[in-house]
Motif scaffolding. Structure first.
Motif, PDB file in Angstrom:
ATOM      1  N   SER A  60       0.818  -1.256  -0.006  1.00  0.00           N
ATOM      2  CA  SER A  60      -0.022  -0.058   0.135  1.00  0.00           C
ATOM      3  C   SER A  60       1.033   1.225   0.055  1.00  0.00           C
ATOM      4  CB  SER A  60      -0.944   0.093   1.284  1.00  0.00           C
ATOM      5  OG  SER A  60      -1.920  -0.854   1.348  1.00  0.00           O
ATOM      6  N   HIS A  78       2.200   2.042  -3.411  1.00  0.00           N
ATOM      7  CA  HIS A  78       0.905   2.373  -4.328  1.00  0.00           C
ATOM      8  C   HIS A  78       0.654   3.685  -4.083  1.00  0.00           C
ATOM      9  CE1 HIS A  78      -3.202   2.244  -5.863  1.00  0.00           C
ATOM     10  NE2 HIS A  78      -3.699   2.567  -4.807  1.00  0.00           N
ATOM     11  N   GLU A  86       3.376   6.033  -5.601  1.00  0.00           N
ATOM     12  CA  GLU A  86       3.401   6.226  -7.042  1.00  0.00           C
ATOM     13  C   GLU A  86       2.221   7.201  -7.356  1.00  0.00           C
ATOM     14  OE1 GLU A  86       2.548   2.371  -8.968  1.00  0.00           O
ATOM     15  OE2 GLU A  86       4.538   1.709  -8.382  1.00  0.00           O
ATOM     16  N   ARG A  87       1.019   7.413  -6.531  1.00  0.00           N
ATOM     17  CA  ARG A  87       0.006   8.141  -6.700  1.00  0.00           C
ATOM     18  C   ARG A  87       0.519   9.513  -6.313  1.00  0.00           C
ATOM     19  NH1 ARG A  87      -5.561   6.011  -4.101  1.00  0.00           N
ATOM     20  NH2 ARG A  87      -5.978   8.186  -4.691  1.00  0.00           N
ATOM     21  N   PRO A 129      -4.363  -0.726  -2.408  1.00  0.00           N
ATOM     22  CA  PRO A 129      -4.678  -1.341  -3.800  1.00  0.00           C
ATOM     23  C   PRO A 129      -5.431  -2.725  -3.770  1.00  0.00           C
ATOM     24  CG  PRO A 129      -2.618  -1.580  -2.866  1.00  0.00           C
ATOM     25  CD  PRO A 129      -3.337  -0.707  -2.092  1.00  0.00           C
ATOM     26  N   TRP A 134      -1.990  -8.343  -5.817  1.00  0.00           N
ATOM     27  CA  TRP A 134      -0.794  -8.580  -5.782  1.00  0.00           C
ATOM     28  C   TRP A 134      -0.017  -9.520  -4.919  1.00  0.00           C
ATOM     29  CZ3 TRP A 134       0.229  -8.490  -0.517  1.00  0.00           C
ATOM     30  CH2 TRP A 134      -0.709  -7.980   0.178  1.00  0.00           C
ATOM     31  N   ALA A 175      -0.943   2.816 -11.367  1.00  0.00           N
ATOM     32  CA  ALA A 175      -1.862   2.029 -10.920  1.00  0.00           C
ATOM     33  C   ALA A 175      -2.911   2.746  -9.916  1.00  0.00           C
ATOM     34  CB  ALA A 175      -1.587   0.741 -10.415  1.00  0.00           C
ATOM     35  N   THR A 176      -4.355   2.798 -10.088  1.00  0.00           N
ATOM     36  CA  THR A 176      -5.197   3.372  -9.307  1.00  0.00           C
ATOM     37  C   THR A 176      -6.319   2.340  -8.797  1.00  0.00           C
ATOM     38  OG1 THR A 176      -6.871   3.932 -11.171  1.00  0.00           O
ATOM     39  CG2 THR A 176      -5.205   5.652 -10.409  1.00  0.00           C
ATOM     40  N   PHE A 203      -3.431  -3.137  -9.311  1.00  0.00           N
ATOM     41  CA  PHE A 203      -2.290  -2.640  -8.933  1.00  0.00           C
ATOM     42  C   PHE A 203      -1.003  -3.143  -9.713  1.00  0.00           C
ATOM     43  CE2 PHE A 203       1.891  -3.688  -6.442  1.00  0.00           C
ATOM     44  CZ  PHE A 203       2.066  -2.739  -5.887  1.00  0.00           C
ATOM     45  N   HIS A 220       3.300  -3.155 -10.106  1.00  0.00           N
ATOM     46  CA  HIS A 220       4.326  -3.156  -9.072  1.00  0.00           C
ATOM     47  C   HIS A 220       5.418  -2.330 -10.057  1.00  0.00           C
ATOM     48  CE1 HIS A 220       4.486  -6.853 -11.137  1.00  0.00           C
ATOM     49  NE2 HIS A 220       5.710  -7.276 -11.039  1.00  0.00           N
TER      50      HIS A 220
END
Length: 427
Positions: free
Chosen positions: A55, A58, A61-62, A122, A126, A147-148, A151, A153
């Protein structure tokens, strides 16, 4: 320019563990390289620790995409330059009954964030990435985009090896004395790696440990800090590698086979950050909110995510102890100080105690003292002996036995650390 610091982080995320990981990954690419994040049980069970780390990537990245859209520097250059491996490790201690810290961190390790903020977690596709029996073609890395809903990687490399095997593989792949191993959870993975291949384990530059209580009370029993308590046998076995005679401090064992060879090529260098120093590094609720509020109002995914689990931590502290109230409630930054050391190890203000290296041993069998750090406070003459005598049970006075621990006591600007942490993470 100083050489780049290469690190392995062994962790049980955990609120302050996540802060430590964010701090390490926010470093400059030319300063630090996170090679491996190895996971263990501890604050919560190990599968929850894995979900928390996935998470985190995730959200990062956002966050980097959001910063770019806002015209801000994306930050986290260490992560952008090098994707760390993530490996799943120990599910329980070597011998003791399992003890978790979900009473503080919440059942999921992050204050129930996966239930309260599901849009920040996410999808769990995964999980197959870490299953050795899964088809490696089930999920493939996505080369572009963030990725929204599902997921991808992009920010880490999932490992199908056990964490202690991945630790050894990482040490083999790098020159001896170039990788720092940071342990901010129970030391089960480290103990398993050391037992499987002691000489490869000793290729590490140093082991940096958050754990133990010396002059301060413990935080899980009157005398024991959580990480040392959660797997006291593992801690004792790792500490023993700092001794010229590891057998002199190893815990009792029913096995007739020696854990380590009688002769090893070197002694382990171990730097201990006990609660005596970590409790002096903290952040208040007011300080945190002042830093995060502008990012939260601007729409930062990271600010929303970190703000949610930190709110849980501050509420828990307010309910646990007298004197913790309002903006002055203070969270000790136990684990992040180890990541900060990795980023600033050359700073002369990092100081061990004047008595270092100290013979610190971990109690493994006491009814009330499991995980206690034992030190010899007697003013006794040291002796040159490898044999116990009636006046020296346990070889405490021997110059040839006992552990050799560098216990840290000074840091660069401990009163400012909370602000430094927030500044690094939120750029």
């Amino acid at each position: 320019m100083p050489a780049k610091t290469k690190i392995i982080i062994d962790t049980d995320p955990g609120i302050d563990d996540i802060l430590a990981l964010l701090l390490a990954l926010s470093g400059k690419a030319e300063e630090i390289e996170v090679l491996l994040i190895s996971l263990t049980f501890g604050n919560v069970e190990v599968r929850s620790c894995l979900r928390n780390v996935v998470s985190m990537f995730h959200i990062m990245e956002r966050e980097m995409l959001w910063r770019q859209e806002q015209g801000r520097p994306p930050g986290f250059s260490a992560l952008q330059a090098h994707r760390p491996v993530v490996a799943l490790g120990a599910e329980e201690p070597l011998q003791d009954q399992t003890m978790l810290a979900d009473y503080f961190h919440g059942m999921d390790g992050l204050g129930g964030i996966h239930a309260s903020h599901p849009h920040l977690t996410p999808a769990e596709t995964w999980e197959h990435l870490f299953d050795p029996s899964a088809d490696p073609h089930i999920l493939k890395p996505v080369p572009t985009g963030i990725a929204t809903g599902s997921f991808a990687h992009q920010s880490f490399i999932p490992s199908k090896r056990l964490a202690h095997e991945e630790i050894l593989q990482t040490l083999r792949e790098n020159e001896p004395g170039t990788v720092t191993l940071i342990a901010i959870g129970p030391m089960t993975n480290l103990a398993l790696a050391a037992a499987a291949d002691p000489e490869t384990f000793l290729r590490t530059k140093e082991v940096v440990v958050m754990g133990g209580a010396i002059g301060q009370p413990g935080n899980v029993t009157p005398v024991s800090e959580f990480n040392a308590y959660a797997d006291a046998v593992a801690a004792a076995r790792v500490f023993a590698l700092t001794s010229p005679m590891p057998a002199s401090t190893l815990p009792p064992s029913s096995s007739t086979e020696p854990l380590y060879p009688s002769k090893l090529s070197k002694e382990l260098k171990l730097r201990l950050f006990s609660v005596d120093i970590t409790e002096r590094h903290s952040i208040t609720k007011g300080q945190f909110q002042r830093t995060v509020s502008p990012f939260l109002e601007a729409g930062s995914p990271l600010a929303e995510w970190v703000g949610a689990f930190m709110a849980h931590a501050f509420r828990k502290l307010e309910s646990m102890e007298l004197g913790h109230e309002s903006d002055n409630v203070s969270l000790s930054l136990h684990d992040p100080i180890c990541a900060w050391y990795a980023l600033t190890a050359d700073d002369a203000r990092w100081r061990p105690t004047s008595a270092s290296p100290e013979d610190i041993r971990i109690e493994t069998s006491g009814q009330w003292t499991r995980g206690m750090c034992i030190v010899d406070r007697r003013n006794r003459q040291r002796i040159d002996s490898e044999v116990e005598s009636s006046g020296d049970h346990g070889l405490w006075l021997s110059t040839r036995a006992g552990n050799r621990i560098l216990r840290m006591d000074g840091s660069p600007g401990e009163d400012e650390f909370g602000g430094i942490l927030m500044e690094k993470i939120f750029a």
